[in-house]
Design a protein around this motif. Structure first.
Motif, PDB file in Angstrom:
ATOM      1  N   ALA A 181      -5.603   3.974   1.015  1.00  0.00           N
ATOM      2  CA  ALA A 181      -4.029   3.486   0.785  1.00  0.00           C
ATOM      3  C   ALA A 181      -3.462   4.625   0.008  1.00  0.00           C
ATOM      4  CB  ALA A 181      -4.087   2.236  -0.001  1.00  0.00           C
ATOM      5  N   GLU A 210       3.500   5.299  -5.929  1.00  0.00           N
ATOM      6  CA  GLU A 210       3.372   5.379  -7.337  1.00  0.00           C
ATOM      7  C   GLU A 210       2.180   6.259  -7.701  1.00  0.00           C
ATOM      8  OE1 GLU A 210       6.218   2.638  -8.557  1.00  0.00           O
ATOM      9  OE2 GLU A 210       4.630   3.652  -9.645  1.00  0.00           O
ATOM     10  N   PHE A 211       1.229   6.247  -7.078  1.00  0.00           N
ATOM     11  CA  PHE A 211      -0.196   6.783  -7.632  1.00  0.00           C
ATOM     12  C   PHE A 211       0.011   8.456  -7.079  1.00  0.00           C
ATOM     13  CE2 PHE A 211      -3.629   3.739  -8.960  1.00  0.00           C
ATOM     14  CZ  PHE A 211      -2.687   2.779  -9.350  1.00  0.00           C
ATOM     15  N   GLN A 212       0.712   8.702  -6.288  1.00  0.00           N
ATOM     16  CA  GLN A 212       0.526  10.249  -5.722  1.00  0.00           C
ATOM     17  C   GLN A 212       1.205  10.841  -6.925  1.00  0.00           C
ATOM     18  OE1 GLN A 212      -0.122  12.047  -3.256  1.00  0.00           O
ATOM     19  NE2 GLN A 212      -1.062  10.662  -1.939  1.00  0.00           N
ATOM     20  N   ASN A 213       2.195  10.567  -7.649  1.00  0.00           N
ATOM     21  CA  ASN A 213       2.915  11.451  -8.671  1.00  0.00           C
ATOM     22  C   ASN A 213       2.479  10.999 -10.198  1.00  0.00           C
ATOM     23  OD1 ASN A 213       4.239  12.618  -6.597  1.00  0.00           O
ATOM     24  ND2 ASN A 213       5.852  11.140  -6.370  1.00  0.00           N
ATOM     25  N   ARG A 214       1.499   9.848 -10.181  1.00  0.00           N
ATOM     26  CA  ARG A 214       1.194   9.533 -11.598  1.00  0.00           C
ATOM     27  C   ARG A 214       0.442  10.576 -12.184  1.00  0.00           C
ATOM     28  NH1 ARG A 214      -2.935   4.693 -12.613  1.00  0.00           N
ATOM     29  NH2 ARG A 214      -4.343   6.140 -11.738  1.00  0.00           N
ATOM     30  N   THR A 215       0.823  10.474 -13.657  1.00  0.00           N
ATOM     31  CA  THR A 215       0.377  11.878 -14.505  1.00  0.00           C
ATOM     32  C   THR A 215      -0.364  11.005 -15.695  1.00  0.00           C
ATOM     33  OG1 THR A 215       2.040  12.273 -15.615  1.00  0.00           O
ATOM     34  CG2 THR A 215       1.460  13.736 -13.854  1.00  0.00           C
ATOM     35  N   ILE A 216      -1.414  11.578 -16.088  1.00  0.00           N
ATOM     36  CA  ILE A 216      -2.052  11.095 -17.387  1.00  0.00           C
ATOM     37  C   ILE A 216      -2.555  12.396 -18.477  1.00  0.00           C
ATOM     38  CG2 ILE A 216      -4.204   9.748 -18.473  1.00  0.00           C
ATOM     39  CD1 ILE A 216      -4.218   8.180 -15.676  1.00  0.00           C
ATOM     40  N   PRO A 276      -3.010  16.866 -15.460  1.00  0.00           N
ATOM     41  CA  PRO A 276      -2.531  15.535 -15.826  1.00  0.00           C
ATOM     42  C   PRO A 276      -2.562  14.721 -14.478  1.00  0.00           C
ATOM     43  CG  PRO A 276      -1.141  16.918 -16.818  1.00  0.00           C
ATOM     44  CD  PRO A 276      -1.905  17.709 -15.939  1.00  0.00           C
ATOM     45  N   GLU A 294       0.908  -1.272   0.038  1.00  0.00           N
ATOM     46  CA  GLU A 294       0.030  -0.027  -0.128  1.00  0.00           C
ATOM     47  C   GLU A 294       0.909   1.384  -0.044  1.00  0.00           C
ATOM     48  OE1 GLU A 294      -2.637  -0.648   3.553  1.00  0.00           O
ATOM     49  OE2 GLU A 294      -3.776  -2.026   2.330  1.00  0.00           O
ATOM     50  N   GLN A 334       3.624   1.517  -1.366  1.00  0.00           N
ATOM     51  CA  GLN A 334       4.188   1.528  -2.658  1.00  0.00           C
ATOM     52  C   GLN A 334       3.238   2.067  -3.634  1.00  0.00           C
ATOM     53  OE1 GLN A 334       4.789  -2.342  -4.401  1.00  0.00           O
ATOM     54  NE2 GLN A 334       5.867  -1.456  -6.358  1.00  0.00           N
ATOM     55  N   ILE A 335       2.017   1.408  -3.426  1.00  0.00           N
ATOM     56  CA  ILE A 335       1.064   2.163  -4.312  1.00  0.00           C
ATOM     57  C   ILE A 335       0.882   3.280  -4.106  1.00  0.00           C
ATOM     58  CG2 ILE A 335      -1.502   1.930  -4.561  1.00  0.00           C
ATOM     59  CD1 ILE A 335      -1.459  -1.065  -3.806  1.00  0.00           C
ATOM     60  N   GLN A 336       0.950   4.196  -2.844  1.00  0.00           N
ATOM     61  CA  GLN A 336       0.623   5.489  -2.403  1.00  0.00           C
ATOM     62  C   GLN A 336       1.923   6.135  -3.231  1.00  0.00           C
ATOM     63  OE1 GLN A 336       0.931   6.473   1.548  1.00  0.00           O
ATOM     64  NE2 GLN A 336      -0.422   8.129   1.335  1.00  0.00           N
TER      65      GLN A 336
END
Lengths: 253, 186
Positions: B140, A13-19, B34, A7, A9-11
């Motif tokens: 999470a 990864e996803f905190q800085n994810r951009t699309i 983004p 979790e 790790q997921i946090q």
């Protein structure tokens, strides 16, 4: 309950994810913002006008609710006046007819009285002539015309008889002949009678009787409450307030 | 100095955006869109749907920009708006229901320890049911506590904990399945 390793790790990864969004996304957002930023039409003036119109309608409704009572009262007097006027006309016609009849009768009476007077005159002249003719022949007196009255001695018994007869005839004539009536007095009598009849006449068409109390109350009502005036005052005040509000709004713009 | 300049720039942009300056608004959008799309993508596996949610949320951001009081970070404030928009969408559109099984015991199996790529994680999260997904994302990824999650989702704190446990178990099973399939292929 603490987050697990995955979790965290997921946090991370996803905190800085951009699309990257599509190019049309900004255009859609721009259109939505343009629509949202348009000045909304304020219908404040419409609300004020609607409120004013509602107030005016309410005032008119209240005014007309009270109008039938006034009309009824007015109708009472109006109706009575009308009936009175029509009855008055009939009365006048009746009076006129009565007066005419009275006048005619008076004239006839006068005519009769005149004729009777003439008869009396003739009778008196006749009496006189008779008296003149009844002068004693024995006595040497000049016989004169009937038109002249010559004082001569008369035979009293004969005169008395003749007088009594004449008196009887005159009485009979007077009885036959009506009394001389003054036409003015006769008309006055008729007026009195008609005035009496006026009060006694029952108006067939009359549905309302004059009520003095009602008339007085009506006048009092008009003096105290002039509902119409109050309504008009209220309407004018409301109009002034709305006028001021609209001018202020326009100045603010 | 650069950070200060950036903050000054961001403050100036916010001030201009409040005055409905379209260029300032576009700059803010370009800066944060983004990342915010990634946030919305966590709650729905449909990317166009996530984009719609992002646009709707940005509309609320620019509409209520005058209410931002510069207490925390501007990004955190926008992110909170995005999360709320996604939660309301899932609650209204998909009508997510939560099973109140507060007595559910967390599994004692080995916890997830494999390091996974972001797209794998996203794929795994997409397989979660909506109820599990929301609680898992809030706890999470967003870092909310169970009492905060309970208030946001209008559920009890126990339900929030049970939902999270279910989500973890589900993910664990998915990962094990994936690993088994990988080992099998290997």
């Amino acid at each position: 309950m603490e987050p697990t390793k995955i979790e965290t790790q997921i946090q991370s990864e996803f905190q800085n994810r951009t699309i990257q969004p599509s190019a049309a996304a900004w255009d859609r957002l721009d259109a939505m913002l343009t629509v949202a930023e348009k000045p909304k039409k304020t219908f404040a003036w419409l609300q004020v006008a609607a409120g004013f119109a509602g107030f005016v309608l309410l005032a008119i409704a209240l005014f007309y609710q009270s109008k039938p009572l006034l009309d009824q009262q007015n109708n009472q007097t109006v109706v009575t006046i009308d009936t009175m006027s029509s009855s008055k006309k009939t009365e006048i016609n009746v009076l006129n007819n009565n007066e005419k009849k009275a006048i005619k009768t008076a004239e006839t009476i006068i005519a009769n009285s005149d004729s009777k007077q003439n008869l009396l005159k003739n009778k008196t002249t006749a009496e006189k002539t008779i008296i003149v003719q009844k002068t004693p022949i024995n006595k040497e007196q000049p016989i004169v015309n009937n038109n002249q009255i010559i004082p001569k001695t008369i035979d009293q018994s004969d005169l008395e008889n003749n007088n009594s007869k004449m008196n009887q005839q005159v009485a009979q004539i007077q009885l036959q002949q009506p009394k001389y009536i003054n036409p003015a007095t006769l008309l006055a009598d008729i007026d009195n009678k008609s005035s009496i009849q006026k009060t006694e006449v029952i108006l067939p068409n009359q549905t309302y009787k004059i009520n003095a109390k009602a008339l007085l109350s009506q006048v009092d009502g008009e003096l105290e409450t002039s509902f119409r005036e109050r309504v008009i005052k209220k309407i004018s005040n409301a109009y002034q307030t709305t006028k001021v509000a609209v001018s202020e709004r326009n100045n603010a713009r | 100095m650069k950070v200060i300049n950036l903050n000054q720039t961001e403050k100036n942009l916010i001030a201009l955006a409040i005055t409905n300056s379209r260029s300032a608004q576009q700059q803010l959008y370009s800066k944060f869109a983004p990342k915010m799309l990634g946030v919305c993508r966590q709650y729905t596996k449909d990317l166009p749907q996530a984009e719609d949610l992002m646009i709707t949320a940005f509309m609320k951001v620019f509409t209520n920009l005058k209410n931002f009081q510069h207490n925390g970070s501007f990004e955190g404030w926008i992110r909170r708006i995005m999360v709320n928009e996604c939660i309301s969408f899932l609650r209204v559109q998909k009508k997510v229901h939560y099973l109140d099984d507060e007595n559910f015991l967390e599994s004692t199996e080995n916890p997830i320890e494999n390091e996974l790529a972001a797209h794998d994680i996203q794929h795994l999260i997409d397989t979660l049911p909506d109820g599990y997904k929301m609680v898992f994302n809030l706890f999470a990824i967003e870092g909310f506590k169970h009492n905060e999650i309970a208030k946001m989702l209008h559920i009890s704190e126990g339900t929030s904990k049970s939902q999270l446990s279910h989500a973890r178990n589900f993910l664990q099973k998915q990962i094990n399945k994936r690993n088994n399939s990988n080992n099998g292929t290997n």
